[in-house]
Design an enzyme around this catalytic site. Sequence first.
Site, PDB file in Angstrom:
ATOM      1  N   ASP A 101       0.831  -1.205   0.000  1.00 23.15           N
ATOM      2  CA  ASP A 101       0.000   0.000   0.000  1.00 23.15           C
ATOM      3  C   ASP A 101       0.865   1.255   0.000  1.00 23.15           C
ATOM      4  O   ASP A 101       1.466   1.604   1.012  1.00 23.15           O
ATOM      5  CB  ASP A 101      -0.901   0.005   1.243  1.00 23.15           C
ATOM      6  N   ASP A 111     -10.382  -5.424  -0.783  1.00 22.52           N
ATOM      7  CA  ASP A 111      -9.359  -4.921   0.138  1.00 22.52           C
ATOM      8  C   ASP A 111     -10.007  -4.098   1.239  1.00 22.52           C
ATOM      9  O   ASP A 111     -10.674  -3.094   0.970  1.00 22.52           O
ATOM     10  CB  ASP A 111      -8.375  -4.062  -0.676  1.00 22.52           C
TER      11      ASP A 111
HETATM   12  C1  DX5 Z   1      -6.172   0.461   3.217  1.00 22.09           C
HETATM   13  C2  DX5 Z   1      -5.289  -0.514   2.491  1.00 22.09           C
HETATM   14  C3  DX5 Z   1      -5.503  -1.935   2.860  1.00 22.09           C
HETATM   15  C4  DX5 Z   1      -5.278  -2.278   4.316  1.00 22.09           C
HETATM   16  C5  DX5 Z   1      -5.909  -3.600   4.617  1.00 22.09           C
HETATM   17  O1  DX5 Z   1      -5.968   1.712   2.676  1.00 22.09           O
HETATM   18  O2  DX5 Z   1      -5.546  -0.414   1.103  1.00 22.09           O
HETATM   19  O3  DX5 Z   1      -4.735  -2.773   2.020  1.00 22.09           O
HETATM   20  O4  DX5 Z   1      -3.923  -2.304   4.656  1.00 22.09           O
HETATM   21  O5  DX5 Z   1      -5.828  -3.878   5.979  1.00 22.09           O
HETATM   22  P1  DX5 Z   1      -7.002  -4.648   6.759  1.00 22.09           P
HETATM   23  O6  DX5 Z   1      -7.148  -5.996   6.101  1.00 22.09           O
HETATM   24  O7  DX5 Z   1      -6.522  -4.727   8.158  1.00 22.09           O
HETATM   25  O8  DX5 Z   1      -8.261  -3.837   6.607  1.00 22.09           O
HETATM   26 ZN    ZN Z   2      -4.583  -1.905  -0.183  1.00 15.82          ZN
END
Ligand code: DX5
Ligand code: ZN
Length: 212
Positions: free
Chosen positions: A33, A171
């Site tokens: 990310d 996601d």
């Molecule tokens: C949020 C990111 C995600 C996040 C997912 O902006 O795009 O990829 O890190 O983390 P979880 O699975 O904990 O929601």
């Molecule tokens: Zn992400």
Amino acid sequence: MLVSPSLLSADFSRLEDEIKQIDACGADWLHLDVIDGVFAPNITFGVPVVKSIRHLSDMVFDLHLMIIDPLKYIEAFAKAGADFITFHIESESDPAQTIEKIHACGCKAGVALKPGTPLEAVEPYIDMADMILIMTVEPGFSGQSFMADMMPKLKALSALCEGKDKYIQVDGGIGKDTIATVAQNGANVAVGGNAIFGAEDRAEAIACFHRY
Ligand code: DX5
Ligand code: ZN
């Protein structure tokens, strides 16, 4: 279901161990990310970090660019070792040009939608893109709650992609309680941050995603 653990939930003081461990636990891809503090309210990491972790694993590097002008940085991220580069339809770059640039750099192209963006915004680009990412939280942070109200959008996307051999990624807030729902609605790649890196048994957390 392919599993793409999000490095944002890892311990950044031990990135090498974290990456090698998640690889050994059976992850298919590694979700990276990249956030610029402008497109979304967080600042994570960029090209130098991607480049310096590339040699640690053969996992597919699945970049999720939450940046205002992705087109400007495609070449640098491709050179740093990206395999997939996903950018947001709400960014300021021209979508068709950005997809073309990603392909010209030898990577697969993904287009992402924030929760408030209707599916119609990406429809013209589905044929060109390799992957569409439906966000199930607002971009910015891991550990947020899954937005079940994104499921009709996911289902409509799956219908549009039928017979087209596309990756459909979800996601945000995906874990053992939500993986079945996203699978039923047509997702074939699930990102997992806290549910995987925060699990006591990471291999089991990944295996749980793989069951769908
Ligand atoms: C949020 C990111 C995600 C996040 C997912 O902006 O795009 O990829 O890190 O983390 P979880 O699975 O904990 O929601
Ligand atoms: Zn992400």
